[in-house]
Design a protein around this motif. Structure first.
Motif, PDB file in Angstrom:
ATOM      1  N   TYR A   1      32.726   7.281   2.240  1.00 17.36           N
ATOM      2  CA  TYR A   1      32.712   5.956   1.425  1.00 17.36           C
ATOM      3  C   TYR A   1      32.146   4.912   2.083  1.00 17.36           C
ATOM      4  CZ  TYR A   1      36.220   8.495  -1.301  1.00 17.36           C
ATOM      5  OH  TYR A   1      36.927   9.267  -2.190  1.00 17.36           O
TER       6      TYR A   1
ATOM      7  N   HIS B   1      26.189   3.640   3.009  1.00 16.51           N
ATOM      8  CA  HIS B   1      25.592   3.162   2.044  1.00 16.51           C
ATOM      9  C   HIS B   1      24.132   3.011   2.252  1.00 16.51           C
ATOM     10  CE1 HIS B   1      29.681   0.604   1.956  1.00 16.51           C
ATOM     11  NE2 HIS B   1      29.950   1.856   1.738  1.00 16.51           N
TER      12      HIS B   1
ATOM     13  N   TYR C   1      23.937   5.320  -1.635  1.00 14.52           N
ATOM     14  CA  TYR C   1      24.263   6.818  -1.910  1.00 14.52           C
ATOM     15  C   TYR C   1      23.331   7.512  -1.310  1.00 14.52           C
ATOM     16  CZ  TYR C   1      25.654  10.696  -4.332  1.00 14.52           C
ATOM     17  OH  TYR C   1      26.008  12.194  -4.854  1.00 14.52           O
TER      18      TYR C   1
ATOM     19  N   TYR D   1      32.594   9.438  -4.559  1.00 12.82           N
ATOM     20  CA  TYR D   1      31.762   8.378  -3.863  1.00 12.82           C
ATOM     21  C   TYR D   1      32.456   6.925  -3.782  1.00 12.82           C
ATOM     22  CZ  TYR D   1      28.040   5.855  -1.490  1.00 12.82           C
ATOM     23  OH  TYR D   1      27.190   4.927  -0.823  1.00 12.82           O
ATOM     24  N   ASP D   2      33.522   6.773  -3.511  1.00 15.00           N
ATOM     25  CA  ASP D   2      34.416   5.678  -3.759  1.00 15.00           C
ATOM     26  C   ASP D   2      33.641   4.388  -3.135  1.00 15.00           C
ATOM     27  OD1 ASP D   2      35.845   3.884  -5.012  1.00 15.00           O
ATOM     28  OD2 ASP D   2      37.581   4.895  -4.526  1.00 15.00           O
ATOM     29  N   LEU D   3      32.606   4.038  -3.156  1.00 13.35           N
ATOM     30  CA  LEU D   3      32.110   2.729  -2.465  1.00 13.35           C
ATOM     31  C   LEU D   3      32.795   1.630  -2.693  1.00 13.35           C
ATOM     32  CD1 LEU D   3      28.269   1.936  -2.287  1.00 13.35           C
ATOM     33  CD2 LEU D   3      29.715   0.394  -3.406  1.00 13.35           C
ATOM     34  N   GLU D   4      33.186   1.524  -4.080  1.00 17.32           N
ATOM     35  CA  GLU D   4      33.809   0.509  -4.472  1.00 17.32           C
ATOM     36  C   GLU D   4      35.280  -0.007  -3.787  1.00 17.32           C
ATOM     37  OE1 GLU D   4      32.716   2.780  -6.603  1.00 17.32           O
ATOM     38  OE2 GLU D   4      31.323   2.193  -7.869  1.00 17.32           O
ATOM     39  N   SER D   5      36.249   1.088  -3.685  1.00 14.37           N
ATOM     40  CA  SER D   5      37.288   0.785  -2.856  1.00 14.37           C
ATOM     41  C   SER D   5      37.190   0.624  -1.515  1.00 14.37           C
ATOM     42  CB  SER D   5      38.104   2.017  -2.941  1.00 14.37           C
ATOM     43  OG  SER D   5      37.931   2.968  -2.193  1.00 14.37           O
TER      44      SER D   5
ATOM     45  N   ILE E   1      34.468  -1.298  -0.265  1.00 11.22           N
ATOM     46  CA  ILE E   1      33.688  -2.684  -0.284  1.00 11.22           C
ATOM     47  C   ILE E   1      35.321  -3.725  -0.584  1.00 11.22           C
ATOM     48  CG2 ILE E   1      32.535  -4.398  -1.461  1.00 11.22           C
ATOM     49  CD1 ILE E   1      30.738  -2.566   0.290  1.00 11.22           C
ATOM     50  N   GLN E   2      35.691  -3.135  -1.585  1.00  9.25           N
ATOM     51  CA  GLN E   2      37.150  -3.970  -1.847  1.00  9.25           C
ATOM     52  C   GLN E   2      38.026  -4.243  -0.740  1.00  9.25           C
ATOM     53  OE1 GLN E   2      38.518  -1.849  -5.353  1.00  9.25           O
ATOM     54  NE2 GLN E   2      36.757  -2.700  -6.589  1.00  9.25           N
ATOM     55  N   LYS E   3      38.082  -2.954   0.178  1.00 12.59           N
ATOM     56  CA  LYS E   3      38.853  -3.594   1.094  1.00 12.59           C
ATOM     57  C   LYS E   3      38.279  -4.560   2.286  1.00 12.59           C
ATOM     58  CE  LYS E   3      41.538   0.806   0.869  1.00 12.59           C
ATOM     59  NZ  LYS E   3      40.866   1.812  -0.125  1.00 12.59           N
TER      60      LYS E   3
ATOM     61  N   CYS F   1      27.624   1.288   6.795  1.00 13.97           N
ATOM     62  CA  CYS F   1      27.783   0.299   5.468  1.00 13.97           C
ATOM     63  C   CYS F   1      26.596  -0.421   5.104  1.00 13.97           C
ATOM     64  CB  CYS F   1      29.130  -0.240   5.810  1.00 13.97           C
ATOM     65  SG  CYS F   1      28.761  -1.433   7.070  1.00 13.97           S
TER      66      CYS F   1
END
Ligand code: SF4
Length: 175
Positions: A34, A37, A39, A66-70, A72-74, A165
């Motif tokens: 994750y 980046h 992908y 591929y939970d890039l979103e979670s 980035i949210q952290k 990242c």
């Protein structure tokens, strides 16, 4: 003794796997995705690891999805602490998987890098290990830095140009 080794990329796995095997530990890899980046870069690193793992007969668990979103949210609004959060996410996921898979301990190839913060990685590893009830294995794998670099070049393995990242990609290329 069975150890689950978090692997950030193939070149960083060379020395730690070799070192663990020399010490008689049975290592299996865990590739966490994750924080890598974009992908397409993640896929390049995964493919390089797949090919290296085959060469040295190393079993590797590849993180699903591929939970890039979670990820980035952290990080958002805490950008200055992003590496601490990232270490924590990767080590926690490794500790939980190691516990589930009945490994004796877990570790990370982050300890191979000269550019990562070893004391912080060690203290996070020990803390997440304690909460998951599994030992964190510490070793200063960076002593094999040069050996790993030379071997990865000799084997023609893909060598990435930034940590992982999208923030590190900007730091690397935006002047
Ligand atoms: S620079 Fe590397 S360690 Fe720091 S947040 Fe990005 S991927 Fe994680």
């Amino acid at each position: 003794m069975k150890i689950l080794l978090h692997i950030c990329c193939a070149p960083c796995a060379i020395y730690p796997v070799q070192n663990l095997r020399l010490k008689g530990l049975e290592a299996m890899g865990f590739f966490y995705k994750y924080n890598i980046h974009p992908y397409t870069e993640c896929i390049k690193r995964q493919e390089a690891l797949e090919s290296y793992a085959e060469m040295i007969d190393l079993k590797v668990i590849y993180q699903e999805g591929y939970d890039l979103e979670s990820f980035i949210q952290k990080i958002v609004f805490r950008e200055s602490q992003r590496c601490h959060i990232c270490y924590h996410e990767r080590l926690k996921a490794t500790a939980l998987m190691a516990k589930r898979g009945k490994f004796d301990c877990f570790s990370t190839t982050l300890l191979y890098s000269k550019f990562q913060k070893h004391d912080e990685i060690r203290s996070i590893g020990e803390a997440v290990g304690k909460s998951a009830d599994i030992n964190f294995y510490y070793d200063d794998f960076s002593k094999g830095w040069q050996e790993g670099v030379e071997t990865s070049k000799r084997l023609g393995l893909y060598r990435q140009q930034y940590c992982g990242c999208i923030y590190s990609e900007k730091e690397r290329y935006f002047k």
